[in-house]
Design a protein around this motif. Structure first.
Motif, PDB file in Angstrom:
ATOM      1  N   MET A  69      12.735   0.058  55.110  1.00  0.00           N
ATOM      2  CA  MET A  69      13.026   1.457  54.814  1.00  0.00           C
ATOM      3  C   MET A  69      13.530   1.609  53.379  1.00  0.00           C
ATOM      4  O   MET A  69      13.139   2.518  52.653  1.00  0.00           O
ATOM      5  CB  MET A  69      14.071   1.968  55.800  1.00  0.00           C
ATOM      6  CG  MET A  69      14.259   3.463  55.782  1.00  0.00           C
ATOM      7  SD  MET A  69      15.453   3.973  57.036  1.00  0.00           S
ATOM      8  CE  MET A  69      14.406   4.081  58.458  1.00  0.00           C
ATOM      9  N   PHE A  70      14.362   0.668  52.987  1.00  0.00           N
ATOM     10  CA  PHE A  70      14.888   0.712  51.624  1.00  0.00           C
ATOM     11  C   PHE A  70      13.748   0.520  50.623  1.00  0.00           C
ATOM     12  O   PHE A  70      13.639   1.256  49.637  1.00  0.00           O
ATOM     13  CB  PHE A  70      15.953  -0.368  51.435  1.00  0.00           C
ATOM     14  CG  PHE A  70      16.478  -0.457  50.039  1.00  0.00           C
ATOM     15  CD1 PHE A  70      17.171   0.620  49.492  1.00  0.00           C
ATOM     16  CD2 PHE A  70      16.272  -1.578  49.261  1.00  0.00           C
ATOM     17  CE1 PHE A  70      17.648   0.566  48.192  1.00  0.00           C
ATOM     18  CE2 PHE A  70      16.745  -1.643  47.969  1.00  0.00           C
ATOM     19  CZ  PHE A  70      17.432  -0.575  47.428  1.00  0.00           C
ATOM     20  N   ILE A  71      12.885  -0.448  50.915  1.00  0.00           N
ATOM     21  CA  ILE A  71      11.762  -0.704  50.009  1.00  0.00           C
ATOM     22  C   ILE A  71      10.857   0.523  49.919  1.00  0.00           C
ATOM     23  O   ILE A  71      10.424   0.920  48.845  1.00  0.00           O
ATOM     24  CB  ILE A  71      10.963  -1.942  50.498  1.00  0.00           C
ATOM     25  CG1 ILE A  71      11.771  -3.194  50.202  1.00  0.00           C
ATOM     26  CG2 ILE A  71       9.607  -2.014  49.828  1.00  0.00           C
ATOM     27  CD1 ILE A  71      11.176  -4.446  50.798  1.00  0.00           C
ATOM     28  N   SER A  72      10.596   1.141  51.078  1.00  0.00           N
ATOM     29  CA  SER A  72       9.694   2.294  51.083  1.00  0.00           C
ATOM     30  C   SER A  72      10.245   3.426  50.235  1.00  0.00           C
ATOM     31  O   SER A  72       9.500   4.189  49.644  1.00  0.00           O
ATOM     32  CB  SER A  72       9.469   2.779  52.513  1.00  0.00           C
ATOM     33  OG  SER A  72      10.568   3.551  52.949  1.00  0.00           O
ATOM     34  N   LEU A  97      20.723  -0.719  54.857  1.00  0.00           N
ATOM     35  CA  LEU A  97      20.765   0.604  55.470  1.00  0.00           C
ATOM     36  C   LEU A  97      21.446   1.612  54.544  1.00  0.00           C
ATOM     37  O   LEU A  97      20.972   2.736  54.374  1.00  0.00           O
ATOM     38  CB  LEU A  97      21.498   0.531  56.813  1.00  0.00           C
ATOM     39  CG  LEU A  97      21.488   1.801  57.659  1.00  0.00           C
ATOM     40  CD1 LEU A  97      20.066   2.260  57.928  1.00  0.00           C
ATOM     41  CD2 LEU A  97      22.203   1.569  58.982  1.00  0.00           C
ATOM     42  N   THR A  98      22.545   1.164  53.931  1.00  0.00           N
ATOM     43  CA  THR A  98      23.218   2.048  52.979  1.00  0.00           C
ATOM     44  C   THR A  98      22.273   2.406  51.830  1.00  0.00           C
ATOM     45  O   THR A  98      22.177   3.569  51.426  1.00  0.00           O
ATOM     46  CB  THR A  98      24.477   1.358  52.410  1.00  0.00           C
ATOM     47  OG1 THR A  98      25.241   0.877  53.501  1.00  0.00           O
ATOM     48  CG2 THR A  98      25.304   2.317  51.583  1.00  0.00           C
ATOM     49  N   GLY A  99      21.556   1.394  51.342  1.00  0.00           N
ATOM     50  CA  GLY A  99      20.595   1.643  50.265  1.00  0.00           C
ATOM     51  C   GLY A  99      19.545   2.663  50.681  1.00  0.00           C
ATOM     52  O   GLY A  99      19.222   3.584  49.934  1.00  0.00           O
ATOM     53  N   ALA A 100      19.015   2.499  51.895  1.00  0.00           N
ATOM     54  CA  ALA A 100      17.967   3.409  52.366  1.00  0.00           C
ATOM     55  C   ALA A 100      18.506   4.831  52.520  1.00  0.00           C
ATOM     56  O   ALA A 100      17.847   5.802  52.155  1.00  0.00           O
ATOM     57  CB  ALA A 100      17.401   2.908  53.690  1.00  0.00           C
ATOM     58  N   ILE A 154      21.028   6.173  50.970  1.00  0.00           N
ATOM     59  CA  ILE A 154      21.237   6.747  49.630  1.00  0.00           C
ATOM     60  C   ILE A 154      19.900   7.180  49.033  1.00  0.00           C
ATOM     61  O   ILE A 154      19.780   8.268  48.466  1.00  0.00           O
ATOM     62  CB  ILE A 154      21.954   5.735  48.706  1.00  0.00           C
ATOM     63  CG1 ILE A 154      23.401   5.563  49.159  1.00  0.00           C
ATOM     64  CG2 ILE A 154      21.899   6.189  47.250  1.00  0.00           C
ATOM     65  CD1 ILE A 154      24.157   4.481  48.426  1.00  0.00           C
ATOM     66  N   ALA A 155      18.884   6.323  49.209  1.00  0.00           N
ATOM     67  CA  ALA A 155      17.588   6.644  48.627  1.00  0.00           C
ATOM     68  C   ALA A 155      16.980   7.898  49.253  1.00  0.00           C
ATOM     69  O   ALA A 155      16.264   8.650  48.598  1.00  0.00           O
ATOM     70  CB  ALA A 155      16.644   5.461  48.776  1.00  0.00           C
ATOM     71  N   TYR A 156      17.264   8.125  50.541  1.00  0.00           N
ATOM     72  CA  TYR A 156      16.715   9.307  51.204  1.00  0.00           C
ATOM     73  C   TYR A 156      17.662  10.503  51.154  1.00  0.00           C
ATOM     74  O   TYR A 156      17.361  11.556  51.676  1.00  0.00           O
ATOM     75  CB  TYR A 156      16.340   8.999  52.656  1.00  0.00           C
ATOM     76  CG  TYR A 156      14.969   8.388  52.790  1.00  0.00           C
ATOM     77  CD1 TYR A 156      13.831   9.193  52.759  1.00  0.00           C
ATOM     78  CD2 TYR A 156      14.796   7.025  52.905  1.00  0.00           C
ATOM     79  CE1 TYR A 156      12.567   8.642  52.858  1.00  0.00           C
ATOM     80  CE2 TYR A 156      13.536   6.458  53.003  1.00  0.00           C
ATOM     81  CZ  TYR A 156      12.426   7.282  52.977  1.00  0.00           C
ATOM     82  OH  TYR A 156      11.183   6.728  53.073  1.00  0.00           O
ATOM     83  N   ASP A 157      18.824  10.320  50.529  1.00  0.00           N
ATOM     84  CA  ASP A 157      19.745  11.443  50.386  1.00  0.00           C
ATOM     85  C   ASP A 157      19.254  12.313  49.229  1.00  0.00           C
ATOM     86  O   ASP A 157      19.110  11.837  48.115  1.00  0.00           O
ATOM     87  CB  ASP A 157      21.152  10.908  50.075  1.00  0.00           C
ATOM     88  CG  ASP A 157      22.147  12.046  49.878  1.00  0.00           C
ATOM     89  OD1 ASP A 157      21.705  13.186  49.693  1.00  0.00           O
ATOM     90  OD2 ASP A 157      23.350  11.782  49.907  1.00  0.00           O
ATOM     91  N   PRO A 158      18.982  13.578  49.513  1.00  0.00           N
ATOM     92  CA  PRO A 158      18.388  14.398  48.464  1.00  0.00           C
ATOM     93  C   PRO A 158      19.262  14.533  47.224  1.00  0.00           C
ATOM     94  O   PRO A 158      18.757  14.722  46.130  1.00  0.00           O
ATOM     95  CB  PRO A 158      18.180  15.755  49.144  1.00  0.00           C
ATOM     96  CG  PRO A 158      19.065  15.746  50.325  1.00  0.00           C
ATOM     97  CD  PRO A 158      19.199  14.325  50.749  1.00  0.00           C
ATOM     98  N   SER A 159      20.576  14.396  47.364  1.00  0.00           N
ATOM     99  CA  SER A 159      21.408  14.642  46.196  1.00  0.00           C
ATOM    100  C   SER A 159      21.430  13.459  45.237  1.00  0.00           C
ATOM    101  O   SER A 159      21.726  13.614  44.074  1.00  0.00           O
ATOM    102  CB  SER A 159      22.829  14.995  46.630  1.00  0.00           C
ATOM    103  OG  SER A 159      23.400  13.909  47.295  1.00  0.00           O
TER     104      SER A 159
END
Lengths: 256, 287
Positions: B185-188, B268-271, B273-278
């Protein structure tokens, strides 16, 4: 209750700007969609409509400005804002391998609506768009117009008071376009839902519609279609759009 | 089109919403996401078959061929000499989960383009919860695949020392599946260059799988290359494999458990954050 509700706009977009790198997609965009109104966001491709949609649905973060849905700020209270919102995206978003009913049940679950209640609600919204008899069919087997109707039903499932539709008639034949437009207009008139309908097709606009004309990320005019035309001293919104953008209006006759 | 009088009156709803969400909302949402993933899994039989064929090819062909080449000494958790096919089975179980994690990450990219991701992300529930539920759904699918593999391996006479191993391995599979799914998920979300499967194979799956204890014990690697052995020991995939290997023999490898849990939290934290719009990468792509 109704009077209290109608004071707060269904959608309030205030001074929103957004850029991709150095390219400005939206520049200080402000407008409001009142409850129980059919509003058209009119603009050619690349006007910034999709960016605006991504901001309203919180796919992108707001950098400058604020968007409120019934007073709930999308950035600070996303849950309260999004649960009052129904969206039909431009791209097809039904899961083709699942049945119509399963697609709706998934959407219901995403809104925390359990199986039993979702079945009753699905039946009701599908009946509204005339698709109740197709509930068990696979989404793959539907025509483009039928998929759109299911997507609208799905967007209405959780009872939103604001419905966004991003170019919902793109890729549909004439009959399906007319049906969907008429259906959404009736929905506004009879249920009091606020609708923001984006399009680049001028023949979808009635003279009495609230229109927001957007071009290259900037709002050029907003108001009643007939009033915009009158202020520019042209006969109709088509001529007004051509005069404002300097472009030839897209007419439906070119698309069929 | 039917009349609007049919069905529920939409205008009457929406105003009586209680603010906030209850545990019930969260529960329904998570089970809905898992239910959809299970339905998709059932509909994609090719995916299931190929997920099963891959480790079986390794088991039936690779392991048989290498049986006599590699000599294995008795290392924990094993108490007796084991066949090579027994040795690589935990590695193949983790490989199933690795492929599954990467595949679901690629399907998230595909979903994002096709708009299915949008359907998920406009849910009013918090985004971290949606992503974690999606991860849980993918993990459960990978566990089904692993048990299907174990069933076939059973008939190939690849069995743990006790039938209880099939039970004790379950929590290990949950954690390792979560870690590999979170990595995918993080990679994606973070790496645009890996948007095709060849890239993921070359830069993620191969380095993780081959530079691990999946195919050969680390002491054996150290004999050939101390540098490589150190690298393998740092590879989170090694620890997923060892966690599964020990759990299959009803033991806990505490170091591996700590590494896997830590990496899961990190990815998971990375993913999220990456999917957090802000803060995330979604808007940078300018879709």
């Amino acid at each position: 209750m109704q009077t209290a509700m109608s004071d707060v706009p269904a959608l309030d977009v205030g001074h929103v700007s957004h850029a991709y790198g150095t390219r400005k997609a939206l520049d200080d965009v402000s407008f409001a969609v009142p409850a129980a109104r059919f509003c058209v966001l009119l603009g050619p491709n690349g006007a910034g409509k999709s960016t605006l949609f991504s901001l309203i649905t919180r796919l992108f973060a707001m950098r400058h400005g604020a968007i409120r849905i019934f007073g709930h700020d999308v950035a600070t209270a996303p849950g309260e804002a999004l649960r009052r919102l129904g969206v039909v995206f431009q791209a097809r978003t039904l899961d083709l391998d699942l049945s119509v009913q399963q697609n709706l049940a998934y959407h219901a679950a995403l809104h925390g609506i359990g199986a039993q209640r979702s079945r009753a609600l699905s039946h009701a919204v599908l009946a509204r768009v005339g698709m109740a008899d197709r509930a068990d069919d696979k989404a793959r087997d539907l025509s483009g117009g039928q998929m759109r109707r299911v997507e609208i039903a799905r967007a209405l499932l959780h009872g939103p008071r604001l419905l966004l539709l991003d170019e919902p008639t793109v890729g549909l034949d004439m009959q399906a376009r007319t049906d969907i437009l008429a259906y959404v207009r009736r929905l506004v008139a009879e249920t009091g839902i606020g609708v923001l309908w984006t399009t680049h097709l001028l023949d979808e606009i009635h003279p009495d519609d609230a229109v927001i004309i957007m071009h290259k990320g900037v709002i050029l005019r907003q108001g009643r279609a007939a009033a915009i035309a009158a202020a520019l001293d042209v006969p109709d919104i088509k001529a007004a759009f051509a005069k404002l953008t300097g472009s030839r209006p897209v007419d439906v006759s070119e698309l069929v | 089109m039917t009349t609007l009088e049919q069905g529920l009156d939409i205008s009457s709803r929406g105003e009586d919403l209680q603010p906030g969400f209850t545990w019930r909302h969260y529960g329904i949402c998570a089970s809905g996401i898992i239910w959809r993933e299970a339905l998709r899994f059932i509909h994609q039989r090719e995916r299931f078959v190929s997920a099963l064929v891959r480790p079986l090819v390794w088991l039936f062909i690779f392991a048989a061929g290498f049986r006599s080449v590699l000599g294995l000494s008795i290392i924990p958790p094993y108490k007796t000499y084991i066949h090579y096919q027994d040795y690589i089975t935990p590695g193949l179980m983790a490989m199933i989960q690795l492929f599954n994690g990467m595949q679901s990450s690629l399907s998230m990219i595909y979903d994002r383009e096709m708009g299915n991701m949008r359907t998920l992300l406009v849910s009013p529930l918090p985004r971290w919860f949606l992503l974690t539920s999606k991860l849980m759904a993918g993990t459960l699918v990978s566990i089904m695949q692993v048990y299907a593999y174990l069933l076939i391996a059973y008939f190939w006479n690849v069995v743990p020392d006790s039938m209880w191993g099939y039970v004790t391995v379950l929590p290990a599979l949950l954690i390792s599946g979560f870690m590999l799914g979170a990595l995918g998920m993080f990679i994606s979300s973070a790496i645009k260059q890996l948007e095709n499967f060849a890239g993921v194979m070359n830069f993620v799956i191969f380095p993780m799988f081959f530079a691990s204890s999946a195919l050969y014990p680390l002491w054996k690697v150290r004999m050939g290359s101390p540098w490589l052995a150190d690298y393998c020991a740092l590879n989170p995939f090694t620890h997923a494999v060892e966690l599964i290997r020990f759990a299959l023999y009803q033991q806990i490898n505490w170091v591996s458990l700590a590494v896997v849990v830590g990496c899961t939290a990190l990815f998971l934290t990375g993913a999220i954050i990456a999917y957090d719009p802000s803060r995330g990468m979604l808007s940078r792509k300018g879709g």
